[in-house]
Motif scaffolding. Structure first.
Motif, PDB file in Angstrom:
ATOM      1  N   ASP A 162       0.827  -1.214   0.000  1.00 45.54           N
ATOM      2  CA  ASP A 162       0.000   0.000   0.000  1.00 45.54           C
ATOM      3  C   ASP A 162       0.858   1.260   0.000  1.00 45.54           C
ATOM      4  OD1 ASP A 162      -2.290  -1.522   0.042  1.00 45.54           O
ATOM      5  OD2 ASP A 162      -2.520  -1.417   2.226  1.00 45.54           O
ATOM      6  N   PHE A 163       2.104   1.142   0.461  1.00 41.41           N
ATOM      7  CA  PHE A 163       2.994   2.298   0.548  1.00 41.41           C
ATOM      8  C   PHE A 163       3.103   3.023  -0.784  1.00 41.41           C
ATOM      9  CE2 PHE A 163       7.161   4.222   0.032  1.00 41.41           C
ATOM     10  CZ  PHE A 163       7.330   4.942   1.207  1.00 41.41           C
ATOM     11  N   TRP A 164       3.117   2.258  -1.869  1.00 42.19           N
ATOM     12  CA  TRP A 164       3.335   2.857  -3.191  1.00 42.19           C
ATOM     13  C   TRP A 164       2.059   3.267  -3.895  1.00 42.19           C
ATOM     14  CZ3 TRP A 164       7.567   5.006  -3.866  1.00 42.19           C
ATOM     15  CH2 TRP A 164       8.799   4.428  -3.517  1.00 42.19           C
ATOM     16  N   GLN A 165       0.904   3.005  -3.301  1.00 41.56           N
ATOM     17  CA  GLN A 165      -0.354   3.321  -3.982  1.00 41.56           C
ATOM     18  C   GLN A 165      -0.514   4.811  -4.325  1.00 41.56           C
ATOM     19  OE1 GLN A 165      -2.695   1.632  -5.466  1.00 41.56           O
ATOM     20  NE2 GLN A 165      -1.801  -0.362  -4.962  1.00 41.56           N
ATOM     21  N   PRO A 166      -0.174   5.744  -3.428  1.00 47.76           N
ATOM     22  CA  PRO A 166      -0.335   7.164  -3.796  1.00 47.76           C
ATOM     23  C   PRO A 166       0.447   7.549  -5.048  1.00 47.76           C
ATOM     24  CG  PRO A 166      -0.050   6.946  -1.435  1.00 47.76           C
ATOM     25  CD  PRO A 166       0.233   5.591  -2.013  1.00 47.76           C
TER      26      PRO A 166
ATOM     27  N   ILE B 127      13.953  16.209   0.164  1.00 37.23           N
ATOM     28  CA  ILE B 127      12.638  16.684   0.611  1.00 37.23           C
ATOM     29  C   ILE B 127      12.689  16.947   2.111  1.00 37.23           C
ATOM     30  CG2 ILE B 127      10.241  15.930   1.007  1.00 37.23           C
ATOM     31  CD1 ILE B 127      10.347  14.483  -1.658  1.00 37.23           C
ATOM     32  N   ARG B 128      12.087  18.039   2.553  1.00 38.16           N
ATOM     33  CA  ARG B 128      12.058  18.348   3.979  1.00 38.16           C
ATOM     34  C   ARG B 128      11.078  17.415   4.691  1.00 38.16           C
ATOM     35  NH1 ARG B 128      11.866  24.472   5.806  1.00 38.16           N
ATOM     36  NH2 ARG B 128      12.415  23.331   7.707  1.00 38.16           N
ATOM     37  N   SER B 129      11.618  16.534   5.525  1.00 38.14           N
ATOM     38  CA  SER B 129      10.771  15.586   6.250  1.00 38.14           C
ATOM     39  C   SER B 129      11.596  14.898   7.330  1.00 38.14           C
ATOM     40  CB  SER B 129      10.172  14.534   5.304  1.00 38.14           C
ATOM     41  OG  SER B 129       9.391  13.592   6.025  1.00 38.14           O
ATOM     42  N   THR B 130      10.953  14.519   8.408  1.00 40.18           N
ATOM     43  CA  THR B 130      11.597  13.726   9.455  1.00 40.18           C
ATOM     44  C   THR B 130      11.153  12.267   9.391  1.00 40.18           C
ATOM     45  OG1 THR B 130       9.818  14.241  11.017  1.00 40.18           O
ATOM     46  CG2 THR B 130      11.737  15.715  11.010  1.00 40.18           C
TER      47      THR B 130
ATOM     48  N   HIS C 239       4.598  12.320   0.197  1.00 36.99           N
ATOM     49  CA  HIS C 239       4.928  13.392  -0.748  1.00 36.99           C
ATOM     50  C   HIS C 239       4.928  12.860  -2.183  1.00 36.99           C
ATOM     51  CE1 HIS C 239       6.132  16.271   2.395  1.00 36.99           C
ATOM     52  NE2 HIS C 239       6.592  15.217   3.035  1.00 36.99           N
ATOM     53  N   SER C 240       3.897  12.112  -2.536  1.00 38.08           N
ATOM     54  CA  SER C 240       3.880  11.446  -3.841  1.00 38.08           C
ATOM     55  C   SER C 240       3.846  12.437  -5.003  1.00 38.08           C
ATOM     56  CB  SER C 240       2.703  10.477  -3.934  1.00 38.08           C
ATOM     57  OG  SER C 240       1.476  11.154  -3.719  1.00 38.08           O
ATOM     58  N   THR C 241       3.209  13.584  -4.822  1.00 42.82           N
ATOM     59  CA  THR C 241       3.157  14.573  -5.905  1.00 42.82           C
ATOM     60  C   THR C 241       4.546  15.094  -6.231  1.00 42.82           C
ATOM     61  OG1 THR C 241       0.898  15.242  -5.327  1.00 42.82           O
ATOM     62  CG2 THR C 241       2.208  16.799  -6.623  1.00 42.82           C
TER      63      THR C 241
ATOM     64  N   TYR D 186       9.726  14.897  -9.504  1.00 44.88           N
ATOM     65  CA  TYR D 186      11.165  14.641  -9.612  1.00 44.88           C
ATOM     66  C   TYR D 186      11.458  13.533 -10.621  1.00 44.88           C
ATOM     67  CZ  TYR D 186      12.150  17.444  -5.392  1.00 44.88           C
ATOM     68  OH  TYR D 186      12.284  18.455  -4.489  1.00 44.88           O
ATOM     69  N   ILE D 187      10.663  12.464 -10.574  1.00 49.04           N
ATOM     70  CA  ILE D 187      10.872  11.337 -11.486  1.00 49.04           C
ATOM     71  C   ILE D 187      10.612  11.773 -12.927  1.00 49.04           C
ATOM     72  CG2 ILE D 187       9.961   9.080 -12.180  1.00 49.04           C
ATOM     73  CD1 ILE D 187       9.442   8.534  -9.185  1.00 49.04           C
TER      74      ILE D 187
END
Length: 201
Positions: A15-19, A175-178, A186-188, A193-194
């Motif tokens: 499910d991680f990659w669904q977005p 990407i700014r994230s912890t 941050h899929s958008t 980037y891709i």
């Protein structure tokens, strides 16, 4: 048209990659998430009893010319595929992964004990693997996009810089994230980037 194979991290969470996958639906590109038998409610397969056998299984699923998009431990499969299936693997997107380099010099949060408690149903051998591809990385000549968070305690930014030194053709985006799981959040931005890096229409 490009074909993407998505490789989950150590949880095997498809499910991680669904977005991100959903953002490529109805485009000229297509994507497929490779599931890991015995992980994340995926039925076990008796012939998969080690990390090496799981790695063999993942590589057997790569049958089309493709770009591999890999999260965390999934990056180990992506690197091996680039080394052994160079005729099919046309590019890599490595996200928050060791990429098979030694991490002893880095201040990395110890995630394995906590992971095994939370993912008790997953095989213990997955988190014990010591796969190391440092000596082979320089032979990877395909385009490589590295995407990291600036404050991920599990895969801190210096790991990306070290991996980039082994892959001098690689480009790094931050990407700014912890969160170690920022790619799903941050899929958008990840898609942008891709698309830019691989010049996708």
């Amino acid at each position: 048209m490009h074909h993407f194979y998505f490789l989950p991290g150590a949880s095997g969470n498809t499910d991680f990659w669904q977005p991100l996958l959903q953002k490529y639906i109805n485009t000229t590109h297509e994507g497929q998430i490779i599931a890991y038998p015995g992980f994340y409610n995926i039925p076990c397969e008796p012939h998969i009893q080690s990390f090496e056998q799981l790695s063999d299984h993942v590589l057997s699923k790569i049958v089309k010319p493709s770009i591999l998009i890999a999260q965390s431990m999934g990056g180990l499969f992506a690197i091996r595929a680039a080394l052994e299936k160079g005729d099919l693997v046309k590019g890599l997107v490595l996200i928050a992964t060791s990429g098979g380099i030694c991490l002893d010099e880095f201040n990395v949060q110890d995630w394995r004990a906590d992971y095994h408690q939370q993912q008790a149903q997953t095989p213990n051998w997955f988190v014990k693997t010591q796969a190391n591809y440092e000596k082979e990385l320089a032979s990877i000549k395909i385009p490589v996009l590295l995407i990291w968070a600036d404050a991920d305690p599990i895969s801190p930014l210096p790991i990306a810089l070290k991996l980039q030194s082994y892959l001098p053709q690689a480009e790094l985006k931050v990407i700014r994230s912890t969160s170690h799981h920022f790619a799903s959040l941050h899929s958008t931005k990840i898609k942008a980037y891709i698309d830019e890096y691989f010049q996708l229409p």
